[in-house]
Design a protein around this motif. Structure first.
Motif, mmCIF file in Angstrom:
data_model
loop_
_atom_site.group_PDB
_atom_site.id
_atom_site.type_symbol
_atom_site.label_atom_id
_atom_site.label_comp_id
_atom_site.label_asym_id
_atom_site.label_seq_id
_atom_site.Cartn_x
_atom_site.Cartn_y
_atom_site.Cartn_z
ATOM 1 N N GLU A 71 -53.045 -32.202 -17.819
ATOM 2 C CA GLU A 71 -53.446 -33.487 -17.254
ATOM 3 C C GLU A 71 -54.966 -33.624 -17.253
ATOM 4 O OE1 GLU A 71 -51.801 -36.310 -13.635
ATOM 5 O OE2 GLU A 71 -51.901 -34.132 -13.343
ATOM 6 N N ALA A 72 -55.654 -32.490 -17.015
ATOM 7 C CA ALA A 72 -57.118 -32.512 -17.031
ATOM 8 C C ALA A 72 -57.665 -32.829 -18.418
ATOM 9 C CB ALA A 72 -57.663 -31.166 -16.554
ATOM 10 N N GLN A 73 -56.864 -32.608 -19.450
ATOM 11 C CA GLN A 73 -57.277 -32.934 -20.817
ATOM 12 C C GLN A 73 -57.075 -34.414 -21.143
ATOM 13 O OE1 GLN A 73 -55.506 -30.200 -23.700
ATOM 14 N NE2 GLN A 73 -55.446 -28.592 -22.162
ATOM 15 N N GLY A 74 -56.513 -35.160 -20.190
ATOM 16 C CA GLY A 74 -56.349 -36.598 -20.385
ATOM 17 C C GLY A 74 -54.952 -37.025 -20.773
ATOM 18 N N PHE A 75 -53.991 -36.100 -20.705
ATOM 19 C CA PHE A 75 -52.625 -36.443 -21.069
ATOM 20 C C PHE A 75 -51.815 -36.833 -19.834
ATOM 21 C CE2 PHE A 75 -53.952 -33.709 -24.563
ATOM 22 C CZ PHE A 75 -53.459 -34.383 -25.677
ATOM 23 N N GLN A 76 -50.897 -37.780 -20.023
ATOM 24 C CA GLN A 76 -49.898 -38.059 -18.992
ATOM 25 C C GLN A 76 -48.881 -36.929 -19.028
ATOM 26 O OE1 GLN A 76 -50.088 -40.833 -17.151
ATOM 27 N NE2 GLN A 76 -48.086 -41.259 -16.282
ATOM 28 N N VAL A 77 -48.411 -36.461 -17.868
ATOM 29 C CA VAL A 77 -47.499 -35.314 -17.842
ATOM 30 C C VAL A 77 -46.284 -35.620 -16.964
ATOM 31 C CG1 VAL A 77 -49.341 -33.636 -18.225
ATOM 32 C CG2 VAL A 77 -48.715 -34.231 -15.895
ATOM 33 N N LEU A 86 -47.288 -38.535 -23.955
ATOM 34 C CA LEU A 86 -46.724 -37.994 -22.719
ATOM 35 C C LEU A 86 -46.264 -36.563 -22.988
ATOM 36 C CD1 LEU A 86 -45.560 -38.355 -19.798
ATOM 37 C CD2 LEU A 86 -43.463 -39.183 -20.879
ATOM 38 N N ILE A 87 -46.729 -35.622 -22.166
ATOM 39 C CA ILE A 87 -46.313 -34.228 -22.277
ATOM 40 C C ILE A 87 -45.239 -33.967 -21.221
ATOM 41 C CG2 ILE A 87 -46.997 -31.820 -21.915
ATOM 42 C CD1 ILE A 87 -47.963 -32.807 -24.539
ATOM 43 N N VAL A 88 -44.085 -33.458 -21.659
ATOM 44 C CA VAL A 88 -43.035 -33.043 -20.725
ATOM 45 C C VAL A 88 -42.829 -31.541 -20.898
ATOM 46 C CG1 VAL A 88 -41.871 -35.271 -20.639
ATOM 47 C CG2 VAL A 88 -41.217 -33.632 -22.389
ATOM 48 N N SER A 89 -42.725 -30.811 -19.793
ATOM 49 C CA SER A 89 -42.608 -29.347 -19.911
ATOM 50 C C SER A 89 -42.037 -28.756 -18.632
ATOM 51 C CB SER A 89 -43.976 -28.728 -20.195
ATOM 52 O OG SER A 89 -43.894 -27.324 -20.244
ATOM 53 N N GLY A 90 -41.400 -27.609 -18.797
ATOM 54 C CA GLY A 90 -40.948 -26.831 -17.643
ATOM 55 C C GLY A 90 -42.017 -25.889 -17.127
ATOM 56 N N ASP A 91 -43.123 -25.752 -17.861
ATOM 57 C CA ASP A 91 -44.237 -24.900 -17.423
ATOM 58 C C ASP A 91 -45.099 -25.692 -16.441
ATOM 59 O OD1 ASP A 91 -43.247 -23.092 -19.224
ATOM 60 O OD2 ASP A 91 -44.659 -23.621 -20.804
ATOM 61 N N VAL A 92 -44.591 -25.833 -15.226
ATOM 62 C CA VAL A 92 -45.233 -26.734 -14.261
ATOM 63 C C VAL A 92 -46.639 -26.272 -13.907
ATOM 64 C CG1 VAL A 92 -43.085 -27.602 -13.295
ATOM 65 C CG2 VAL A 92 -44.054 -25.486 -12.397
ATOM 66 N N ASN A 93 -46.918 -24.961 -13.990
ATOM 67 C CA ASN A 93 -48.250 -24.467 -13.629
ATOM 68 C C ASN A 93 -49.309 -24.885 -14.645
ATOM 69 O OD1 ASN A 93 -47.541 -23.236 -11.255
ATOM 70 N ND2 ASN A 93 -47.069 -21.288 -12.210
ATOM 71 N N GLN A 94 -48.888 -25.199 -15.865
ATOM 72 C CA GLN A 94 -49.847 -25.578 -16.895
ATOM 73 C C GLN A 94 -50.058 -27.083 -16.965
ATOM 74 O OE1 GLN A 94 -49.260 -23.731 -20.739
ATOM 75 N NE2 GLN A 94 -48.272 -21.953 -19.845
ATOM 76 N N LEU A 95 -49.240 -27.825 -16.235
ATOM 77 C CA LEU A 95 -49.316 -29.277 -16.353
ATOM 78 C C LEU A 95 -50.640 -29.823 -15.820
ATOM 79 C CD1 LEU A 95 -45.679 -30.443 -15.491
ATOM 80 C CD2 LEU A 95 -46.757 -30.160 -17.719
ATOM 81 N N SER A 96 -51.180 -29.170 -14.775
ATOM 82 C CA SER A 96 -52.460 -29.654 -14.243
ATOM 83 C C SER A 96 -53.571 -29.488 -15.276
ATOM 84 C CB SER A 96 -52.812 -28.903 -12.953
ATOM 85 O OG SER A 96 -52.897 -27.517 -13.188
ATOM 86 N N GLU A 97 -53.540 -28.397 -16.036
ATOM 87 C CA GLU A 97 -54.533 -28.197 -17.095
ATOM 88 C C GLU A 97 -54.373 -29.238 -18.191
ATOM 89 O OE1 GLU A 97 -54.269 -24.228 -18.525
ATOM 90 O OE2 GLU A 97 -54.382 -23.305 -16.532
#
Length: 588
Positions: A553-559, A540-551
């Protein structure tokens, strides 16, 4: 025409030099041909001595402009400008003088009336060369003046020396003719300078635009970096406070403490919403290049948004009517952000009642999703302004529970980028209906399974948490302990490797921040640990960089976006632990 500054003078010099060089081949060949023909005609009539020497000099001189212009053109313009000017004036004067001396050198000094053929030849040579010089030197009038002076004075003096009516007349006409051509040359130069001035201004404008565009690109890139840093750095402390608050709520047995902690939790939600709204608005200019449409089912997206809202336990019930699939062709992230803003806006202005999400095909063949509320409605006088920034209906006290007035302005901009049509209908005290038209799509070959929503069972589950922020690690450790998990915390890949080397088994889940210290990236650290343990460890990836989360997620990670809430964390962990990879990890 622009002011005659040094830059413009240098620009004119280059334009003139380029023009002279462009004409050099044709000019040299024409001069050589005319010189040879003239020498042949003169020889036919006069058999004059020295005609061969004159022809050789004329042929050599015809190449001098090419040599001088080419040589000076390669030099630094600022230092060679005056040399170029004076060189061209001298060459033009000598060229004119060579032709002006032809009558003096090769014709009988006494011009008989019966020698009309010679008169015609001499006048033709004179007028032809003056006209030819005008065409060659129209960009630089002084060059023509120098040539005209060199050819006219000897020619006119020769004619006047004949002391005959014909000679005097021809001499006077020659001076008048060259004066008229000089006037034309001056006007040609004015036209050239005017055109060159406009071209120079355009060149300067283009250059200024290039520089400004470069500065704008740098400013946008700087803004993007600033917003990314702000998003990460501002969400980090909110994430810590939220996690500790959730942990305290789990432990609190005192009703007063629980009430106060709930208020803190609610205030944090408001701050998070406002921060998300502000950052989303600030990043609108950079979103156009990220729009990536695809075919997907809109129904589960709407159902999930409704479910997420209903977990907040507000006085407004949110229902989603469609159960059958509605496939659309759009960017799922854009659609989700637009619908989230519309739903949040509807809920904020519906004190009591319900909000419904309806999806259907409209008459235009597009898929229409409508969010209908029973709230306070929008006055007719504000219908044209609600899409502007910081405009709110019925919020004079600036109640932060109702946001800051950016929701619909963000919706408008996102719809413009995506090309969605939208329609807003409202009646005061009767509610509002917002309809969004999305291009209809088709069923994709691969449909992502719907995310499992539930409560995680974390009894003795080993969860590795990687974050370079100590407070975030402490908060996550506390919360996961409250959730009866066995957390292991590390600040880097090396630290995680060391901690895991002391375990007998691989961790059940890895939770990592996206941006770590020393330029480490969470996704890369996870992949390294998976290879290290030869296991597909759920992550699971947690981050404040919300604009990068879609990228990500596209790599197959839960965000998950910071600040993380206990309910969202529990649901994400539940989905990960229920996945096949988790089962395989357990068996390993």
């Amino acid at each position: 025409m622009p002011a005659q500054n040094s830059q413009f003078r240098e620009y004119i010099y280059r334009q003139r030099a380029e023009s002279f060089i462009a004409q050099s081949t044709a000019s040299t060949l024409s001069k050589a041909m005319v010189s040879s023909i003239t020498a042949a005609v003169v020889w036919y009539f006069t058999h004059a001595q020295g005609l061969g020497i004159w022809l050789v000099i004329a042929l050599i001189h015809s190449t001098s402009p090419v040599i001088v212009n080419t040589f000076l053109f390669a030099k630094p313009r600022r230092h060679w400008l005056n040399i170029w000017r004076y060189s061209n004036l001298l060459i033009s004067f000598v060229n004119g003088l060579l032709w002006g001396l032809v009558p003096h050198l090769f014709f009988n000094p006494v011009l008989a009336d019966e020698s009309i053929t010679l008169v015609i030849i001499i006048v033709s040579i004179y007028t032809g060369y003056v006209a030819g010089a005008l065409g060659i030197s129209y960009e630089f009038a002084p060059s023509f003046f120098a040539f005209a002076l060199g050819i006219s004075l000897p020619f006119a003096s020769y004619m006047f020396a004949q002391q005959s009516g014909l000679g005097i007349t021809i001499g006077a006409l020659a001076l008048f003719y060259v004066a008229a051509m000089s006037y034309v040359s001056w006007n040609f130069q004015k036209l050239f300078l005017s055109a060159a001035g406009l071209q120079f201004e355009n060149t300067q404008l283009i250059e200024d635009m290039r520089v400004n565009n470069h500065k704008l690109e740098e400013a946008l890139e700087s803004k993007k970096r600033l917003l990314t840093s702000l998003s990460h750095d501002l969400r980090q402390p909110l994430n810590v406070i939220g996690l500790f608050t959730d942990a305290l709520l789990q432990r609190s047995k005192d009703s007063d403490n629980t009430t106060q902690l709930t208020k803190i939790h609610h205030a944090l939600d408001n701050v998070d919403d406002m921060l998300t709204e502000l950052l989303s608005f600030a990043q609108l200019d950079t979103l156009e290049e990220t729009y990536q449409p695809c075919h997907f089912d809109l129904t589960p997206v709407a159902q999930q948004l409704a479910a997420e809202h209903n977990t907040r336990k507000t006085d407004v019930a949110l229902s989603c009517s469609p159960t059958s699939p509605f496939f659309v062709f759009a960017d799922p992230n854009f659609v989700r952000r637009i619908l989230t803003n519309i739903i949040d806006n509807a809920v904020k202005y519906t004190p009591h009642g319900e909000v419904s999400i309806n999806i259907d095909l409209n008459q235009k063949g597009t898929t229409e999703v409508c969010v209908v509320d029973t709230g306070i409605g929008i006055p007719a006088s504000m219908m044209a302004t609600v899409f502007k920034e910081f405009i709110q209906v019925d919020n004079p006290e600036r109640d932060r529970n109702k946001g800051i007035g950016l929701g619909l302005s963000i919706v408008k901009r996102l719809c413009e980028i995506a090309g969605f049509d939208y329609d807003l209908k409202s009646e005061l005290s009767q509610g509002t209906q917002f309809c969004l038209a999305i291009p209809t799509g088709s069923k994709p070959n691969h449909v992502e399974p719907q995310k499992h929503i539930g409560t995680a069972h974390l009894n003795d589950r080993c969860i590795l948490v990687i974050d370079d922020d100590l407070e975030s690690l402490a908060a996550m450790h506390t919360l996961l302990t409250q959730m009866q998990a066995t957390p292991i915390v590390a600040r880097s890949q090396r630290a995680a490797q060391y901690c895991l080397s002391r375990l007998d088994n691989t961790p059940d889940v890895i939770i990592s921040d996206l941006r770590l210290a020393d330029n480490e990236v969470g996704t890369q650290v996870i992949e390294f640990l998976r290879e290290e343990f030869n296991a597909a460890i759920p992550a699971l990836i947690v981050s404040g960089d919300v604009n990068q989360l879609s990228e990500v997620e596209a790599q197959g990670f839960q965000v998950l976006a910071k600040p993380v809430r206990m309910q969202a964390l529990s649901e994400a962990l539940s989905a990960l632990l229920a996945s096949p990879s988790s089962t395989n990890s357990d068996q390993a």
